[in-house]
Design an enzyme around this catalytic site. Structure first.
Site, PDB file in Angstrom:
ATOM      1  N   CYS A  27       0.849  -1.183   0.000  1.00  0.00           N
ATOM      2  CA  CYS A  27       0.000   0.000   0.000  1.00  0.00           C
ATOM      3  C   CYS A  27       0.893   1.245   0.000  1.00  0.00           C
ATOM      4  O   CYS A  27       2.119   1.164   0.079  1.00  0.00           O
ATOM      5  CB  CYS A  27      -0.940   0.003   1.202  1.00  0.00           C
ATOM      6  N   CYS A  75       3.603   1.660   2.719  1.00  0.00           N
ATOM      7  CA  CYS A  75       4.831   0.869   2.612  1.00  0.00           C
ATOM      8  C   CYS A  75       5.838   1.586   1.705  1.00  0.00           C
ATOM      9  O   CYS A  75       7.026   1.677   2.016  1.00  0.00           O
ATOM     10  CB  CYS A  75       4.538  -0.504   2.042  1.00  0.00           C
TER      11      CYS A  75
END
Lengths: 359, 77
Positions: B10, B13
């Protein structure tokens, strides 16, 4: 940092916080910013009225006028409230982590476990994209399946930021109803799933995979560190949520100015028995942050929509979403997915009908 | 130094990876940064809340994205 510092000893708050020399430099701005916030907030309504009715020359009785005034007042108001709420909530959340919640819930079978899990679901911070590893982490250290579900239902449904936004916009009664009904649905869903003993409907790899929780060696956070994290949280969340909010407020303003009250009360009022399931049906495909739904909720309530119907709508938007269901399919077999969706939907319908009946 | 960013991919990250990269570069470290995206691999490192930062096999943080300045402290510790 000492070698063997463990989580409980490091952050349970029992040690006195050492005064940092940097506090006044790093946290002192709050003393100025907070009063300024309250002064600005106080003058928002007169400013919006001035803008819409004096500066733009619209009349309060006109549709455009009331829509514009609604938007000009609501947009800055909700964004300001959001910033303050996120600051406070993120600060408190620096004391809570999914790991600690997991260890508290491990081995707690029965009603008490479901109840605790529902409450912790509200405040435990986690990124929605880590739902699957989190789920496995919970189940594998011995959090009962039903208790894990109470946590997973409560986390998106009772959003901590939405809770305090409601408190600021509508007062404590609505906020309490929101939290209470959300907790009830989370509690019941998890309890039912626990009673059905559905452990064998987990995908096989969930129990086979190699997982041993690691103890994190994070340094103790000082007050200033927590404040920094809270400010990062405000930047992060307000930065991410504001398009949803503005869209929500625009829809809200449109409803406020243009939606005919008689029709709205007819469709979403308590007399129409089908309004609750309809609200759920409309809410499921809509995927929004809980904070973005609130301006719409505000406008709907203002137009005579019934409280139960609006609650059902809001819960359906936040708790039942297609992307989340697809992600959970990785760890749940179809039957457990079906039970999960059914139980949560029934819970939401019950809340809707209950509140339409008693309010 | 081996820096691993754990997360299913996502936005958070990616942001953690960017901050960790900046931090390691400004410290002038000799490092190698990689992303761990598969859930079994994440769990095998004892992590359940992502994004997480693992340095030379030790989990340094999980569940949030600090500024690159704060990551510098974690890399030095």
């Amino acid at each position: 940092m000492p070698e063997a510092i463990n989580e409980m000893a490091c952050c349970d708050g029992s040690q006195p916080v050492p005064r940092e020399p940097g506090f006044w430099r790093r946290g002192g701005w709050l003393l100025l910013a907070l009063p300024l916030w309250f002064v600005l907030y106080h003058f928002l309504e007169p400013f919006a009225d001035w803008l819409a009715y004096t500066r733009l020359g619209l009349t309060p009785a006109s549709r455009l006028g009331s829509a514009v005034a609604f938007f000009a007042y609501d947009a800055p108001k909700v964004v300001m409230l959001l910033a303050l709420v996120v600051l406070g909530v993120t600060f408190v959340q620096t004391f809570i982590s999914p790991d600690r919640t997991r260890d508290i819930l491990a081995g707690r079978a029965g009603i008490w476990g479901n109840l605790l899990a529902s409450v912790f679901g509200i405040f435990t911070p986690f990124c929605s994209c880590s739902a699957v590893p989190l789920f496995i982490g919970f189940v594998r250290v011995g959090v009962p399946l039903g208790v894990t579900f109470s946590f997973l239902v409560s986390a998106p449904m009772v959003n901590e930021v939405a809770l305090f936004l409601l408190l600021g916009l509508f007062g404590w009664k609505i906020a309490l109803i929101y939290a209470g009904t959300g907790l009830a649905v989370a509690f019941l869903s998890g309890w039912v799933i626990g009673k059905l003993r559905m452990e064998r409907h987990l995908e096989d790899w969930v129990m086979q995979i190699d997982f041993k929780p690691s103890t994190i060696q994070e340094a103790r956070k000082s007050f200033s560190d927590r404040l920094d994290l809270a400010v990062e949280g405000v930047r992060d969340i307000v930065g991410k949520v504001w398009p949803y909010l503005l869209a929500g407020i625009a829809v809200g303003a449109f409803i406020h100015g243009y939606a005919p009250e008689a029709l709205m009360a007819h469709i979403m009022g308590k007399a129409a028995w089908w309004s609750v399931p309809l609200a759920v049906l409309i809410g499921v495909p809509l995927y929004s942050n809980a904070a973005g739904v609130i301006p719409i909720v505000q406008a709907l309530l203002g137009k005579g929509a019934a409280l139960g119907t609006v609650l059902a709508f809001m819960m359906a938007v936040t708790a039942l979403s297609l992307p989340e269901t697809i992600i959970l399919r990785k760890v749940l077999k179809p039957r457990l997915i079906a039970v999960f969706i059914t139980v949560v939907t029934v819970g939401i319908l019950l809340v809707g009908y209950l509140f339409n009946a008693i309010m | 130094m081996k820096i691993e960013i754990l997360g299913t991919g996502c936005a958070k990250c990616a942001l953690l990876g960017k901050h960790a990269d900046e931090a390691a570069r400004s410290l002038g470290l000799d490092y190698e940064l990689s992303y761990v995206k598969e859930i079994p691999d994440i769990l095998a490192r004892g992590v359940m809340s992502t994004p997480a930062l693992v340095v030379d096999g030790v989990v340094k943080l999980q569940g949030h994205v600090p500024t690159s300045r704060n990551i510098e402290k974690l890399l030095l510790a």
